[in-house]
Scaffold this motif. Structure first.
Motif, PDB file in Angstrom:
ATOM      1  N   GLN A 245     -41.974 -84.365  21.041  1.00  0.00           N
ATOM      2  CA  GLN A 245     -41.225 -83.401  22.473  1.00  0.00           C
ATOM      3  C   GLN A 245     -39.719 -83.791  22.207  1.00  0.00           C
ATOM      4  OE1 GLN A 245     -43.089 -84.275  26.095  1.00  0.00           O
ATOM      5  NE2 GLN A 245     -44.957 -83.629  25.525  1.00  0.00           N
ATOM      6  N   VAL A 246     -39.390 -84.804  22.189  1.00  0.00           N
ATOM      7  CA  VAL A 246     -38.014 -85.225  22.164  1.00  0.00           C
ATOM      8  C   VAL A 246     -37.159 -84.450  20.891  1.00  0.00           C
ATOM      9  CG1 VAL A 246     -36.123 -86.815  21.763  1.00  0.00           C
ATOM     10  CG2 VAL A 246     -38.050 -87.345  23.188  1.00  0.00           C
ATOM     11  N   VAL A 247     -37.883 -84.614  19.798  1.00  0.00           N
ATOM     12  CA  VAL A 247     -37.590 -83.772  18.548  1.00  0.00           C
ATOM     13  C   VAL A 247     -37.601 -82.451  18.627  1.00  0.00           C
ATOM     14  CG1 VAL A 247     -38.081 -83.367  16.096  1.00  0.00           C
ATOM     15  CG2 VAL A 247     -38.562 -85.646  16.975  1.00  0.00           C
ATOM     16  N   ASP A 248     -38.632 -81.772  19.038  1.00  0.00           N
ATOM     17  CA  ASP A 248     -38.598 -80.401  19.378  1.00  0.00           C
ATOM     18  C   ASP A 248     -37.427 -79.827  20.419  1.00  0.00           C
ATOM     19  OD1 ASP A 248     -40.727 -80.176  17.544  1.00  0.00           O
ATOM     20  OD2 ASP A 248     -42.391 -79.927  19.259  1.00  0.00           O
ATOM     21  N   ALA A 249     -37.473 -80.558  21.221  1.00  0.00           N
ATOM     22  CA  ALA A 249     -36.482 -80.096  22.369  1.00  0.00           C
ATOM     23  C   ALA A 249     -35.018 -80.187  21.872  1.00  0.00           C
ATOM     24  CB  ALA A 249     -36.661 -80.943  23.808  1.00  0.00           C
TER      25      ALA A 249
ATOM     26  N   SER B  52     -23.311 -82.280  17.489  1.00  0.00           N
ATOM     27  CA  SER B  52     -23.617 -82.907  16.187  1.00  0.00           C
ATOM     28  C   SER B  52     -24.087 -84.408  16.207  1.00  0.00           C
ATOM     29  CB  SER B  52     -22.488 -82.568  15.134  1.00  0.00           C
ATOM     30  OG  SER B  52     -21.543 -83.620  15.377  1.00  0.00           O
ATOM     31  N   HIS B  53     -23.850 -85.128  17.110  1.00  0.00           N
ATOM     32  CA  HIS B  53     -24.257 -86.572  17.395  1.00  0.00           C
ATOM     33  C   HIS B  53     -25.696 -86.608  17.898  1.00  0.00           C
ATOM     34  CE1 HIS B  53     -20.497 -87.770  16.214  1.00  0.00           C
ATOM     35  NE2 HIS B  53     -19.633 -87.173  17.222  1.00  0.00           N
ATOM     36  N   LEU B  54     -26.149 -85.453  18.468  1.00  0.00           N
ATOM     37  CA  LEU B  54     -27.701 -85.743  18.791  1.00  0.00           C
ATOM     38  C   LEU B  54     -28.553 -86.009  18.003  1.00  0.00           C
ATOM     39  CD1 LEU B  54     -27.849 -82.396  20.882  1.00  0.00           C
ATOM     40  CD2 LEU B  54     -27.631 -84.540  21.779  1.00  0.00           C
ATOM     41  N   GLN B  55     -28.327 -85.642  16.520  1.00  0.00           N
ATOM     42  CA  GLN B  55     -29.469 -86.020  15.452  1.00  0.00           C
ATOM     43  C   GLN B  55     -29.260 -87.617  15.294  1.00  0.00           C
ATOM     44  OE1 GLN B  55     -31.845 -84.125  14.353  1.00  0.00           O
ATOM     45  NE2 GLN B  55     -32.480 -85.827  13.160  1.00  0.00           N
ATOM     46  N   GLU B  56     -27.934 -88.172  15.369  1.00  0.00           N
ATOM     47  CA  GLU B  56     -27.542 -89.438  14.948  1.00  0.00           C
ATOM     48  C   GLU B  56     -28.450 -90.146  15.912  1.00  0.00           C
ATOM     49  OE1 GLU B  56     -23.463 -89.871  15.460  1.00  0.00           O
ATOM     50  OE2 GLU B  56     -22.802 -88.399  13.837  1.00  0.00           O
ATOM     51  N   THR B  57     -28.762 -89.746  17.056  1.00  0.00           N
ATOM     52  CA  THR B  57     -29.384 -90.694  18.011  1.00  0.00           C
ATOM     53  C   THR B  57     -31.101 -90.385  18.060  1.00  0.00           C
ATOM     54  OG1 THR B  57     -27.591 -90.482  19.631  1.00  0.00           O
ATOM     55  CG2 THR B  57     -29.516 -91.302  20.433  1.00  0.00           C
ATOM     56  N   ILE B  58     -31.363 -89.266  17.628  1.00  0.00           N
ATOM     57  CA  ILE B  58     -32.706 -88.742  17.546  1.00  0.00           C
ATOM     58  C   ILE B  58     -33.404 -89.778  16.134  1.00  0.00           C
ATOM     59  CG2 ILE B  58     -34.358 -86.828  17.111  1.00  0.00           C
ATOM     60  CD1 ILE B  58     -32.319 -85.081  18.388  1.00  0.00           C
ATOM     61  N   ALA B  59     -32.677 -89.770  15.150  1.00  0.00           N
ATOM     62  CA  ALA B  59     -33.270 -90.187  13.948  1.00  0.00           C
ATOM     63  C   ALA B  59     -33.969 -91.773  14.286  1.00  0.00           C
ATOM     64  CB  ALA B  59     -32.331 -90.268  12.609  1.00  0.00           C
TER      65      ALA B  59
ATOM     66  N   LYS C 215     -33.726 -97.832  25.175  1.00  0.00           N
ATOM     67  CA  LYS C 215     -32.218 -97.927  25.192  1.00  0.00           C
ATOM     68  C   LYS C 215     -31.895 -96.820  24.109  1.00  0.00           C
ATOM     69  CE  LYS C 215     -31.849-103.020  25.495  1.00  0.00           C
ATOM     70  NZ  LYS C 215     -31.758-104.186  24.886  1.00  0.00           N
ATOM     71  N   ILE C 216     -32.357 -96.382  23.185  1.00  0.00           N
ATOM     72  CA  ILE C 216     -32.123 -95.508  22.253  1.00  0.00           C
ATOM     73  C   ILE C 216     -31.911 -93.985  23.000  1.00  0.00           C
ATOM     74  CG2 ILE C 216     -32.289 -94.024  20.129  1.00  0.00           C
ATOM     75  CD1 ILE C 216     -33.506 -96.643  18.927  1.00  0.00           C
TER      76      ILE C 216
ATOM     77  N   ALA D 234     -26.970 -90.065  27.280  1.00  0.00           N
ATOM     78  CA  ALA D 234     -25.275 -89.990  27.449  1.00  0.00           C
ATOM     79  C   ALA D 234     -24.714 -89.278  26.688  1.00  0.00           C
ATOM     80  CB  ALA D 234     -25.017 -91.809  27.259  1.00  0.00           C
ATOM     81  N   THR D 235     -25.293 -88.962  25.556  1.00  0.00           N
ATOM     82  CA  THR D 235     -24.850 -88.003  24.574  1.00  0.00           C
ATOM     83  C   THR D 235     -24.795 -86.552  25.199  1.00  0.00           C
ATOM     84  OG1 THR D 235     -25.170 -89.260  22.651  1.00  0.00           O
ATOM     85  CG2 THR D 235     -24.689 -86.818  22.535  1.00  0.00           C
ATOM     86  N   VAL D 236     -25.844 -86.468  25.906  1.00  0.00           N
ATOM     87  CA  VAL D 236     -26.164 -85.075  26.531  1.00  0.00           C
ATOM     88  C   VAL D 236     -25.152 -84.969  27.771  1.00  0.00           C
ATOM     89  CG1 VAL D 236     -27.682 -83.436  27.910  1.00  0.00           C
ATOM     90  CG2 VAL D 236     -28.409 -84.722  25.856  1.00  0.00           C
ATOM     91  N   ASP D 237     -24.690 -86.291  28.602  1.00  0.00           N
ATOM     92  CA  ASP D 237     -23.775 -86.122  29.431  1.00  0.00           C
ATOM     93  C   ASP D 237     -22.568 -85.720  29.092  1.00  0.00           C
ATOM     94  OD1 ASP D 237     -25.790 -86.975  31.380  1.00  0.00           O
ATOM     95  OD2 ASP D 237     -25.194 -89.225  31.132  1.00  0.00           O
TER      96      ASP D 237
END
Length: 206
Positions: A8-12, A67-74, A130-131, A137-140
């Motif tokens: 769900q996180v990945v899709d969202a 662009s930093h969203l993917q860096e945290t999702i991985a 934590k991740i 925080a990135t979304v903030d």
């Protein structure tokens, strides 16, 4: 969190990034149109030129933040893949222990190994949470950027109203920019709500 939660996180994240990037491109396009109008009218629209440039700069900053969203999702996906693997190990050891128990056999070392794997899973779940919080925080940061854009939208409408007699269609351009900003804002708000729900679920699982 279970595997369906991480998916769900990945899709969202994918949907949010697509919506955000599309709207940011629209903001940039509208800002370019406004800058063309500014050049055509010379110093008359200098004030709106500042607004249009601010739009472009903030749109670029938002795109960089997105662009930093993917860096945290991985790393989040990797953490949950490890958890799933460790859970399979625990299940295997549990099956062996149950089979041995049927014959009245008990293996202390086997139970110790299973306990260590469970401890490992608990640590991985804490790290995954934590991740997830870093992702929030990135979304903030994105939300803060959108608030800045909304402020620029207001200034743009004021400048457009002041320049209404020039014949330049700035009010329409400002309205279109505002719509693009609202689209991004709604996408980010929805995304953050999803992440908060997942964070709550993960906290109850730990």
């Amino acid at each position: 969190m279970e595997i369906q939660h991480i998916m769900q996180v990945v899709d969202a994240s994918f949907v949010a990034r697509q919506s955000i990037e599309k709207s940011l491109r629209e903001i940039d396009r509208r800002a370019l149109n406004a800058m063309v109008l500014v050049k055509r009218h010379g110093n008359t629209l200098a004030g709106y030129g500042v607004v249009a440039q601010a739009f472009r700069e903030r749109a670029a900053n938002l795109k960089e933040s997105a662009s930093h969203l993917q860096e945290t999702i991985a790393p989040l996906i990797q953490a949950h893949m490890r958890i799933l693997q460790h859970q399979r190990f625990v299940a295997s050891f549990s099956a062996i222990a149950q089979a041995m128990a049927q014959y009245g056999q008990v293996c202390a070392s086997l139970e110790n190994i299973r306990t260590r794997w469970r401890d490992t899973i608990a640590r991985e779940e804490v790290e995954a949470r934590k991740i997830l919080l870093r992702l929030i925080a990135t979304v903030d940061v994105l939300q803060e950027g959108i608030e800045e854009q909304e402020y620029v939208v207001t200034n743009g409408r004021i400048e457009a109203a002041l320049a209404e007699d020039t014949g330049a269609p700035l009010m329409r351009v400002s309205r279109d920019m505002g719509e693009a900003v609202r689209t991004v804002s709604n996408a980010i708000r929805t995304y953050r709500h999803q992440l908060e729900s997942l964070a709550y679920e993960s906290s109850t699982d730990i």
